[in-house]
Motif scaffolding. Structure first.
Motif, PDB file in Angstrom:
ATOM      1  N   LEU A 172       0.846  -1.204   0.000  1.00 60.32           N
ATOM      2  CA  LEU A 172       0.000   0.000   0.000  1.00 60.32           C
ATOM      3  C   LEU A 172       0.874   1.245   0.000  1.00 60.32           C
ATOM      4  CD1 LEU A 172      -2.666  -1.102   2.627  1.00 60.32           C
ATOM      5  CD2 LEU A 172      -2.935  -0.984   0.160  1.00 60.32           C
ATOM      6  N   PRO A 173       0.420   2.322  -0.653  1.00 56.82           N
ATOM      7  CA  PRO A 173       1.205   3.565  -0.613  1.00 56.82           C
ATOM      8  C   PRO A 173       1.150   4.167   0.794  1.00 56.82           C
ATOM      9  CG  PRO A 173      -0.879   3.928  -1.726  1.00 56.82           C
ATOM     10  CD  PRO A 173      -0.787   2.452  -1.434  1.00 56.82           C
TER      11      PRO A 173
ATOM     12  N   PRO B 187      -2.147  10.789  -4.754  1.00 51.86           N
ATOM     13  CA  PRO B 187      -2.931   9.738  -5.408  1.00 51.86           C
ATOM     14  C   PRO B 187      -2.141   9.108  -6.565  1.00 51.86           C
ATOM     15  CG  PRO B 187      -4.107  11.843  -5.438  1.00 51.86           C
ATOM     16  CD  PRO B 187      -2.766  12.090  -4.832  1.00 51.86           C
ATOM     17  N   SER B 188      -2.411   7.858  -6.804  1.00 56.65           N
ATOM     18  CA  SER B 188      -1.762   7.150  -7.914  1.00 56.65           C
ATOM     19  C   SER B 188      -2.221   7.751  -9.229  1.00 56.65           C
ATOM     20  CB  SER B 188      -2.134   5.670  -7.894  1.00 56.65           C
ATOM     21  OG  SER B 188      -1.710   5.089  -6.705  1.00 56.65           O
ATOM     22  N   PRO B 189      -1.328   7.795 -10.225  1.00 55.96           N
ATOM     23  CA  PRO B 189      -1.757   8.304 -11.532  1.00 55.96           C
ATOM     24  C   PRO B 189      -2.744   7.334 -12.169  1.00 55.96           C
ATOM     25  CG  PRO B 189       0.463   7.417 -11.666  1.00 55.96           C
ATOM     26  CD  PRO B 189       0.058   7.373 -10.211  1.00 55.96           C
TER      27      PRO B 189
END
Length: 145
Positions: free
Chosen positions: A121-122, A128-130
């Motif tokens: 997980l980030p 936010p993820s692209p």
């Protein structure tokens, strides 16, 4: 004893038939079958029909011999081998390198790819993820498991 004679088997049959109906209605480009046990391989085949299929085998149990397939009265590894031979547009995935080695020892004709089960997980404060580089609506995926 006939297929579907135990309550658990009846549930599996109903699940497979229901998923097959969803596949027919949804008309996906790919069916992803996430199998908790190799014994469900023929169920995945029934569900996918002629649609290309990705079969993910999850945390394979290290036992001397896999059990018979739930629906076909033959060993699970024979069903997986038949899927591989009959369906050139099928792919197999394991969730760890150890599972890949074990799978290849049981079904030497299939060389699955390894896709780690859970991506990290980030961090909580990460941006936010692209967006994914795939155009929306261009690939329809049905995932069953």
């Amino acid at each position: 004893m006939a297929l579907g004679s135990h309550p658990y088997e009846r549930v599996q049959v109903l699940w497979a038939l229901s998923a097959r109906k969803r596949r027919r209605e949804f008309e996906p480009d790919v069916v992803h079958a996430h199998l908790a046990t190799p014994g469900l391989a023929s169920a995945a085949w029934i569900i996918a029909g002629r649609t290309p299929m990705v079969v993910t085998l999850h945390l394979l149990q290290r036992i001397p011999r896999w059990p018979k397939d739930y629906f076909a009265p033959i060993q699970s590894e024979r069903v997986l081998g038949a899927i591989s031979r009959a369906r050139s547009r099928s792919a197999f995935v394991t969730v760890s390198a150890a599972d890949k080695v074990y799978f290849e020892s049981v079904v030497p004709s299939i060389h699955p790819e390894v896709v780690v089960n859970a991506a990290p997980l980030p961090p909580v404060h990460a941006p936010p993820s692209p967006p994914l580089p795939f155009p929306e609506g261009k690939l329809k995926l049905l995932s069953v498991g």
